[in-house]
Scaffold this motif. Sequence first.
Motif, PDB file in Angstrom:
ATOM      1  N   LYS A  84       0.776   2.448  14.282  1.00 21.27           N
ATOM      2  CA  LYS A  84       1.678   2.451  14.401  1.00 21.27           C
ATOM      3  C   LYS A  84       1.451   3.896  12.651  1.00 21.27           C
ATOM      4  CE  LYS A  84       5.524   0.232  15.704  1.00 21.27           C
ATOM      5  NZ  LYS A  84       6.703   1.135  17.167  1.00 21.27           N
ATOM      6  N   HIS A  85       0.810   3.372  11.638  1.00 19.85           N
ATOM      7  CA  HIS A  85       1.147   4.055  10.427  1.00 19.85           C
ATOM      8  C   HIS A  85      -0.223   5.360  10.571  1.00 19.85           C
ATOM      9  CE1 HIS A  85       3.125   1.374   8.534  1.00 19.85           C
ATOM     10  NE2 HIS A  85       2.949   1.728   8.003  1.00 19.85           N
ATOM     11  N   ASP A  86      -0.552   4.965  12.016  1.00 28.47           N
ATOM     12  CA  ASP A  86      -1.602   6.186  11.732  1.00 28.47           C
ATOM     13  C   ASP A  86      -1.627   7.046  13.191  1.00 28.47           C
ATOM     14  OD1 ASP A  86      -2.998   5.196  14.568  1.00 28.47           O
ATOM     15  OD2 ASP A  86      -4.896   5.014  12.796  1.00 28.47           O
ATOM     16  N   GLY A  87      -0.183   7.010  13.784  1.00 27.97           N
ATOM     17  CA  GLY A  87      -0.075   7.308  15.487  1.00 27.97           C
ATOM     18  C   GLY A  87      -0.524   7.208  16.033  1.00 27.97           C
ATOM     19  N   GLY A  88      -1.819   6.447  16.141  1.00 32.40           N
ATOM     20  CA  GLY A  88      -2.347   5.648  17.640  1.00 32.40           C
ATOM     21  C   GLY A  88      -0.744   4.958  18.183  1.00 32.40           C
ATOM     22  N   TYR A  89       0.064   4.374  17.644  1.00 31.99           N
ATOM     23  CA  TYR A  89       0.690   4.100  18.735  1.00 31.99           C
ATOM     24  C   TYR A  89       1.133   4.522  19.619  1.00 31.99           C
ATOM     25  CZ  TYR A  89       4.296   0.413  19.784  1.00 31.99           C
ATOM     26  OH  TYR A  89       5.586  -0.572  20.285  1.00 31.99           O
ATOM     27  N   GLU A  90       1.974   5.842  19.224  1.00 27.81           N
ATOM     28  CA  GLU A  90       2.267   7.091  20.340  1.00 27.81           C
ATOM     29  C   GLU A  90       1.595   7.400  21.350  1.00 27.81           C
ATOM     30  OE1 GLU A  90       5.324   7.066  21.149  1.00 27.81           O
ATOM     31  OE2 GLU A  90       5.862   6.153  19.425  1.00 27.81           O
ATOM     32  N   ALA A  91       0.072   7.461  20.843  1.00 26.91           N
ATOM     33  CA  ALA A  91      -1.213   8.355  21.236  1.00 26.91           C
ATOM     34  C   ALA A  91      -1.264   6.707  22.532  1.00 26.91           C
ATOM     35  CB  ALA A  91      -2.485   8.191  20.691  1.00 26.91           C
ATOM     36  N   LEU A  92      -1.361   6.150  22.192  1.00 26.03           N
ATOM     37  CA  LEU A  92      -1.914   4.496  23.352  1.00 26.03           C
ATOM     38  C   LEU A  92      -0.112   4.651  23.931  1.00 26.03           C
ATOM     39  CD1 LEU A  92      -2.699   2.520  24.504  1.00 26.03           C
ATOM     40  CD2 LEU A  92      -1.339   1.160  22.849  1.00 26.03           C
ATOM     41  N   ARG A  93       0.711   4.988  23.959  1.00 29.52           N
ATOM     42  CA  ARG A  93       1.455   5.438  24.758  1.00 29.52           C
ATOM     43  C   ARG A  93       2.025   6.202  25.997  1.00 29.52           C
ATOM     44  NH1 ARG A  93       7.139   3.451  23.780  1.00 29.52           N
ATOM     45  NH2 ARG A  93       7.466   3.456  21.450  1.00 29.52           N
ATOM     46  N   ALA A  94       1.378   7.728  25.300  1.00 25.01           N
ATOM     47  CA  ALA A  94       1.114   8.724  25.986  1.00 25.01           C
ATOM     48  C   ALA A  94       0.025   8.328  27.322  1.00 25.01           C
ATOM     49  CB  ALA A  94       0.783   9.802  24.896  1.00 25.01           C
ATOM     50  N   SER A  95      -1.299   7.650  26.067  1.00 24.27           N
ATOM     51  CA  SER A  95      -2.726   7.902  27.343  1.00 24.27           C
ATOM     52  C   SER A  95      -2.107   6.629  28.530  1.00 24.27           C
ATOM     53  CB  SER A  95      -3.224   6.773  26.349  1.00 24.27           C
ATOM     54  OG  SER A  95      -4.251   6.451  27.282  1.00 24.27           O
TER      55      SER A  95
END
Length: 161
Positions: free
Chosen positions: A132-143
Amino acid sequence: QMREAIGADIRRHRDVEATRFKRSQISDKLLAAHQFDVPETLVEDEVGKSINNYARYLASQGIDIEKAEIDWPKMAGEFRPEAVKRVQRSLILEAIAKKEDIQISDVEVDAEIRRASREQEREFADVKHHLKHDGGYEALRASMAQDRALELVLGAAAVRA
Protein backbone atom coordinates in the motif's frame (compact mmCIF):
# COMPACT_ATOMS: atom_id res chain seq x y z
CA GLN A 1 -0.76 -44.51 -4.15
CA MET A 2 2.71 -43.19 -4.85
CA ARG A 3 2.36 -43.94 -8.58
CA GLU A 4 -0.99 -42.15 -8.63
CA ALA A 5 0.46 -39.15 -6.82
CA ILE A 6 3.44 -38.99 -9.19
CA GLY A 7 1.14 -39.37 -12.20
CA ALA A 8 -1.12 -36.59 -10.94
CA ASP A 9 1.90 -34.37 -10.34
CA ILE A 10 3.19 -35.01 -13.87
CA ARG A 11 -0.25 -34.21 -15.35
CA ARG A 12 -0.44 -30.98 -13.33
CA HIS A 13 3.03 -30.02 -14.51
CA ARG A 14 2.09 -30.71 -18.14
CA ASP A 15 -1.11 -28.67 -17.79
CA VAL A 16 0.82 -25.72 -16.31
CA GLU A 17 3.40 -25.90 -19.09
CA ALA A 18 0.71 -26.15 -21.79
CA THR A 19 -1.08 -23.11 -20.37
CA ARG A 20 2.19 -21.18 -20.13
CA PHE A 21 2.94 -22.05 -23.77
CA LYS A 22 -0.54 -20.94 -24.93
CA ARG A 23 -0.25 -17.68 -23.01
CA SER A 24 3.14 -17.07 -24.59
CA GLN A 25 1.77 -17.76 -28.07
CA ILE A 26 -1.18 -15.41 -27.57
CA SER A 27 1.14 -12.72 -26.21
CA ASP A 28 3.39 -13.08 -29.26
CA LYS A 29 0.40 -12.82 -31.60
CA LEU A 30 -0.85 -9.71 -29.81
CA LEU A 31 2.59 -8.12 -30.16
CA ALA A 32 2.79 -9.04 -33.86
CA ALA A 33 -0.65 -7.56 -34.52
CA HIS A 34 -0.02 -4.29 -32.68
CA GLN A 35 3.26 -2.60 -33.50
CA PHE A 36 3.73 0.79 -31.84
CA ASP A 37 6.36 2.88 -30.13
CA VAL A 38 6.32 2.91 -26.37
CA PRO A 39 7.30 5.71 -23.98
CA GLU A 40 11.03 5.62 -23.26
CA THR A 41 10.47 6.12 -19.54
CA LEU A 42 8.43 2.90 -19.36
CA VAL A 43 11.14 1.00 -21.21
CA GLU A 44 13.84 2.42 -18.92
CA ASP A 45 11.79 1.42 -15.86
CA GLU A 46 11.42 -2.10 -17.24
CA VAL A 47 15.14 -2.34 -18.03
CA GLY A 48 15.85 -1.17 -14.47
CA LYS A 49 13.62 -3.92 -13.07
CA SER A 50 15.44 -6.49 -15.20
CA ILE A 51 18.84 -5.25 -14.00
CA ASN A 52 17.67 -5.35 -10.37
CA ASN A 53 16.29 -8.87 -10.80
CA TYR A 54 19.55 -9.99 -12.40
CA ALA A 55 21.57 -8.42 -9.60
CA ARG A 56 19.40 -10.19 -6.98
CA TYR A 57 19.87 -13.47 -8.84
CA LEU A 58 23.65 -13.03 -8.91
CA ALA A 59 23.66 -12.17 -5.21
CA SER A 60 21.57 -15.28 -4.45
CA GLN A 61 24.27 -17.31 -6.22
CA GLY A 62 26.89 -15.89 -3.86
CA ILE A 63 28.38 -13.40 -6.32
CA ASP A 64 29.55 -10.11 -4.81
CA ILE A 65 28.02 -7.62 -7.23
CA GLU A 66 30.32 -4.83 -6.07
CA LYS A 67 33.41 -6.86 -6.93
CA ALA A 68 32.09 -8.58 -10.05
CA GLU A 69 33.25 -6.99 -13.27
CA ILE A 70 29.88 -6.57 -14.91
CA ASP A 71 29.33 -4.15 -17.75
CA TRP A 72 25.94 -2.87 -16.56
CA PRO A 73 25.35 -0.57 -19.58
CA LYS A 74 25.97 -3.56 -21.86
CA MET A 75 23.58 -5.67 -19.76
CA ALA A 76 20.97 -2.91 -20.04
CA GLY A 77 21.35 -3.02 -23.82
CA GLU A 78 20.86 -6.78 -23.81
CA PHE A 79 17.74 -6.51 -21.63
CA ARG A 80 16.23 -3.69 -23.69
CA PRO A 81 14.52 -5.68 -26.53
CA GLU A 82 12.62 -7.88 -24.05
CA ALA A 83 11.80 -4.84 -21.94
CA VAL A 84 10.21 -3.15 -24.97
CA LYS A 85 8.12 -6.28 -25.61
CA ARG A 86 7.00 -6.47 -21.99
CA VAL A 87 5.95 -2.81 -22.03
CA GLN A 88 4.08 -3.26 -25.31
CA ARG A 89 2.37 -6.42 -24.02
CA SER A 90 1.43 -4.65 -20.81
CA LEU A 91 -0.06 -1.66 -22.66
CA ILE A 92 -2.02 -3.94 -25.02
CA LEU A 93 -3.44 -5.98 -22.15
CA GLU A 94 -4.16 -2.82 -20.16
CA ALA A 95 -6.17 -1.50 -23.13
CA ILE A 96 -8.07 -4.79 -23.43
CA ALA A 97 -8.82 -4.78 -19.69
CA LYS A 98 -10.11 -1.21 -19.94
CA LYS A 99 -12.21 -1.92 -23.05
CA GLU A 100 -13.70 -5.04 -21.45
CA ASP A 101 -14.20 -3.19 -18.15
CA ILE A 102 -12.21 -5.77 -16.20
CA GLN A 103 -12.25 -4.79 -12.55
CA ILE A 104 -10.20 -6.42 -9.80
CA SER A 105 -11.72 -5.99 -6.35
CA ASP A 106 -9.83 -5.34 -3.12
CA VAL A 107 -10.92 -8.81 -1.99
CA GLU A 108 -9.23 -10.38 -5.02
CA VAL A 109 -6.04 -8.36 -4.52
CA ASP A 110 -5.97 -9.28 -0.83
CA ALA A 111 -6.44 -12.97 -1.71
CA GLU A 112 -3.42 -12.80 -4.02
CA ILE A 113 -1.39 -11.07 -1.30
CA ARG A 114 -2.46 -13.80 1.18
CA ARG A 115 -1.35 -16.51 -1.26
CA ALA A 116 2.03 -14.84 -1.83
CA SER A 117 2.46 -14.18 1.90
CA ARG A 118 1.95 -17.87 2.67
CA GLU A 119 4.47 -18.87 -0.02
CA GLN A 120 7.04 -16.45 1.35
CA GLU A 121 6.16 -17.27 4.97
CA ARG A 122 5.50 -13.62 5.73
CA GLU A 123 2.68 -11.89 7.57
CA PHE A 124 -0.22 -10.79 5.35
CA ALA A 125 -0.69 -7.46 7.15
CA ASP A 126 3.00 -6.62 6.81
CA VAL A 127 3.10 -7.43 3.09
CA LYS A 128 -0.12 -5.51 2.43
CA HIS A 129 1.13 -2.51 4.39
CA HIS A 130 4.36 -2.38 2.36
CA LEU A 131 2.47 -2.74 -0.92
CA LYS A 132 0.00 0.00 0.00
CA HIS A 133 2.81 2.41 0.84
CA ASP A 134 5.06 1.81 -2.14
CA GLY A 135 2.40 1.70 -4.87
CA GLY A 136 2.64 -2.05 -5.23
CA TYR A 137 -0.98 -2.64 -4.25
CA GLU A 138 -2.36 -0.82 -7.29
CA ALA A 139 0.40 -2.27 -9.48
CA LEU A 140 -0.71 -5.75 -8.37
CA ARG A 141 -4.33 -4.86 -9.18
CA ALA A 142 -3.26 -3.71 -12.67
CA SER A 143 -1.19 -6.84 -13.20
CA MET A 144 -4.12 -9.04 -12.18
CA ALA A 145 -6.39 -7.14 -14.61
CA GLN A 146 -3.84 -7.72 -17.39
CA ASP A 147 -3.70 -11.43 -16.54
CA ARG A 148 -7.49 -11.59 -16.70
CA ALA A 149 -7.43 -9.78 -20.05
CA LEU A 150 -4.93 -12.32 -21.37
CA GLU A 151 -7.17 -15.15 -20.15
CA LEU A 152 -10.11 -13.50 -21.94
CA VAL A 153 -8.11 -13.36 -25.18
CA LEU A 154 -6.94 -16.93 -24.65
CA GLY A 155 -10.55 -18.06 -24.16
CA ALA A 156 -11.66 -16.22 -27.30
CA ALA A 157 -8.82 -17.80 -29.26
CA ALA A 158 -9.76 -21.27 -28.01
CA VAL A 159 -13.37 -20.75 -29.13
CA ARG A 160 -12.25 -19.76 -32.63
CA ALA A 161 -9.77 -22.63 -32.97
